[in-house]
Motif scaffolding. Structure first.
Motif, PDB file in Angstrom:
ATOM      1  N   ALA A  74       0.837  -1.201   0.000  1.00 60.17           N
ATOM      2  CA  ALA A  74       0.000   0.000   0.000  1.00 60.17           C
ATOM      3  C   ALA A  74       0.873   1.252   0.000  1.00 60.17           C
ATOM      4  N   ALA A  75       1.941   1.225   0.782  1.00 63.94           N
ATOM      5  CA  ALA A  75       2.856   2.365   0.823  1.00 63.94           C
ATOM      6  C   ALA A  75       3.564   2.545  -0.523  1.00 63.94           C
ATOM      7  N   THR A  76       3.976   1.435  -1.133  1.00 65.28           N
ATOM      8  CA  THR A  76       4.644   1.489  -2.439  1.00 65.28           C
ATOM      9  C   THR A  76       3.726   2.094  -3.492  1.00 65.28           C
ATOM     10  N   THR A  77       2.471   1.637  -3.509  1.00 64.51           N
ATOM     11  CA  THR A  77       1.502   2.113  -4.499  1.00 64.51           C
ATOM     12  C   THR A  77       1.197   3.589  -4.288  1.00 64.51           C
ATOM     13  N   SER A  78       1.011   3.977  -3.029  1.00 68.05           N
ATOM     14  CA  SER A  78       0.715   5.371  -2.710  1.00 68.05           C
ATOM     15  C   SER A  78       1.845   6.286  -3.167  1.00 68.05           C
ATOM     16  N   LYS A  79       3.072   5.882  -2.872  1.00 68.07           N
ATOM     17  CA  LYS A  79       4.237   6.700  -3.235  1.00 68.07           C
ATOM     18  C   LYS A  79       4.418   6.760  -4.749  1.00 68.07           C
ATOM     19  N   ALA A  80       4.261   5.600  -5.426  1.00 67.28           N
ATOM     20  CA  ALA A  80       4.487   5.547  -6.872  1.00 67.28           C
ATOM     21  C   ALA A  80       3.489   6.399  -7.647  1.00 67.28           C
ATOM     22  N   GLY A  81       2.236   6.445  -7.147  1.00 64.26           N
ATOM     23  CA  GLY A  81       1.209   7.160  -7.898  1.00 64.26           C
ATOM     24  C   GLY A  81       0.804   8.489  -7.302  1.00 64.26           C
ATOM     25  N   GLY A  82       1.448   8.886  -6.186  1.00 69.24           N
ATOM     26  CA  GLY A  82       1.026  10.109  -5.513  1.00 69.24           C
ATOM     27  C   GLY A  82      -0.414  10.001  -5.045  1.00 69.24           C
ATOM     28  N   LEU A  83      -0.766   8.825  -4.511  1.00 69.72           N
ATOM     29  CA  LEU A  83      -2.151   8.501  -4.168  1.00 69.72           C
ATOM     30  C   LEU A  83      -2.366   8.479  -2.664  1.00 69.72           C
ATOM     31  N   ALA A  84      -3.619   8.592  -2.269  1.00 73.85           N
ATOM     32  CA  ALA A  84      -3.972   8.406  -0.861  1.00 73.85           C
ATOM     33  C   ALA A  84      -3.585   6.993  -0.446  1.00 73.85           C
ATOM     34  N   MET A  85      -3.273   6.824   0.806  1.00 74.42           N
ATOM     35  CA  MET A  85      -2.870   5.513   1.320  1.00 74.42           C
ATOM     36  C   MET A  85      -4.097   4.627   1.524  1.00 74.42           C
ATOM     37  N   ALA A  86      -4.029   3.412   1.016  1.00 77.82           N
ATOM     38  CA  ALA A  86      -5.089   2.441   1.296  1.00 77.82           C
ATOM     39  C   ALA A  86      -5.053   2.078   2.773  1.00 77.82           C
ATOM     40  N   ARG A  87      -6.214   1.772   3.348  1.00 81.26           N
ATOM     41  CA  ARG A  87      -6.296   1.363   4.751  1.00 81.26           C
ATOM     42  C   ARG A  87      -6.165  -0.152   4.833  1.00 81.26           C
ATOM     43  N   VAL A  88      -5.274  -0.615   5.690  1.00 82.10           N
ATOM     44  CA  VAL A  88      -5.044  -2.047   5.854  1.00 82.10           C
ATOM     45  C   VAL A  88      -5.601  -2.475   7.213  1.00 82.10           C
ATOM     46  N   HIS A  89      -6.431  -3.514   7.211  1.00 79.40           N
ATOM     47  CA  HIS A  89      -7.056  -4.027   8.426  1.00 79.40           C
ATOM     48  C   HIS A  89      -6.565  -5.449   8.658  1.00 79.40           C
ATOM     49  N   GLU A  90      -5.784  -5.639   9.720  1.00 84.46           N
ATOM     50  CA  GLU A  90      -5.319  -6.986  10.073  1.00 84.46           C
ATOM     51  C   GLU A  90      -6.423  -7.649  10.885  1.00 84.46           C
ATOM     52  N   SER A  91      -7.262  -8.401  10.190  1.00 83.61           N
ATOM     53  CA  SER A  91      -8.463  -8.952  10.815  1.00 83.61           C
ATOM     54  C   SER A  91      -8.987 -10.101   9.981  1.00 83.61           C
ATOM     55  N   ALA A  92      -9.674 -11.032  10.634  1.00 82.63           N
ATOM     56  CA  ALA A  92     -10.452 -12.018   9.894  1.00 82.63           C
ATOM     57  C   ALA A  92     -11.600 -11.273   9.207  1.00 82.63           C
ATOM     58  N   VAL A  93     -12.047 -11.787   8.078  1.00 83.80           N
ATOM     59  CA  VAL A  93     -13.031 -11.076   7.265  1.00 83.80           C
ATOM     60  C   VAL A  93     -14.369 -10.907   7.981  1.00 83.80           C
TER      61      VAL A  93
END
Length: 197
Positions: free
Chosen positions: A86-105
């Motif tokens: 998510a950090a790589t994608t945000s930095k590469a595209g100048g994008l908002a950071m995706a939210r990551v949830h460490e959780s069972a679905v």
């Protein structure tokens, strides 16, 4: 190696967990996202990626113009990789950071607020049908009126019980051993007729 295929973060390299996940192949992702862009289902969408694995589906949507992305992954090592991607994608595209949830679905769905416009669900192939269908039932109240839900499973697997969750199946496509099911809220305007996407 997995990369973002298109959009602002095109070419960004994504790490893949060494075990316990099954990344969607590039061929399936290309076909899926081509269809989603044709349906105008990505730009401005609030996206939810369940059983995120590497996060490739949700992050691809972010690169292509999604408004926000929530990535849900239970495994701690995999969730750490999703955060890095998510950090790589945000930095590469100048994008908002995706939210990551460490959780069972399922617990995540029971506490999530929504609404979501586009949902990817790629459960482990060995998940019990009852658990997958319980996820769909918990997901349904979190969907926007014209949301799309994409479920990926092995072709030999039982089809999801969309009817039981108040969803309507409108497309099914096989890619080798993989099947994608497309569904929408049962009271939505049929996707083929909708001009809002």
């Amino acid at each position: 190696m997995t990369r973002i295929i298109a959009g602002k973060a095109r070419g960004a390299r994504l790490d893949v967990p060494s075990s316990g996940t099954r990344p969607t192949s590039d061929r399936v992702r290309e076909s899926l996202f081509g269809a989603l862009e044709s349906a105008e289902a990505i730009a401005g969408a609030r996206v939810l990626d369940l059983y995120a694995g590497s996060g490739a589906l949700g992050l691809e949507a972010l690169s292509r113009g999604a408004l926000s992305v929530d990535l849900v992954e239970r495994g701690r090592p995999a969730a750490a990789i999703v955060r890095r991607n998510a950090a790589t994608t945000s930095k590469a595209g100048g994008l908002a950071m995706a939210r990551v949830h460490e959780s069972a679905v399922h617990p995540f769905l029971l506490r999530a607020a929504g609404p979501y416009d586009l949902v990817f669900s790629d459960p482990p192939y060995d998940i019990e049908d009852a658990a997958m269908n319980a996820d769909l039932l918990a997901l349904a109240p979190l969907l926007s009126p014209d949301a799309l839900v994409i479920v990926e499973r092995a072709k030999r697997s039982t089809a999801p019980d969309f009817d039981g969750a108040g969803l309507s199946l409108f497309r099914e496509k096989n890619y080798g051993d993989t099947t994608l099911w497309w569904a929408e809220p049962a009271d939505a305007q049929p996707a083929a007729e909708s001009q809002s996407r």
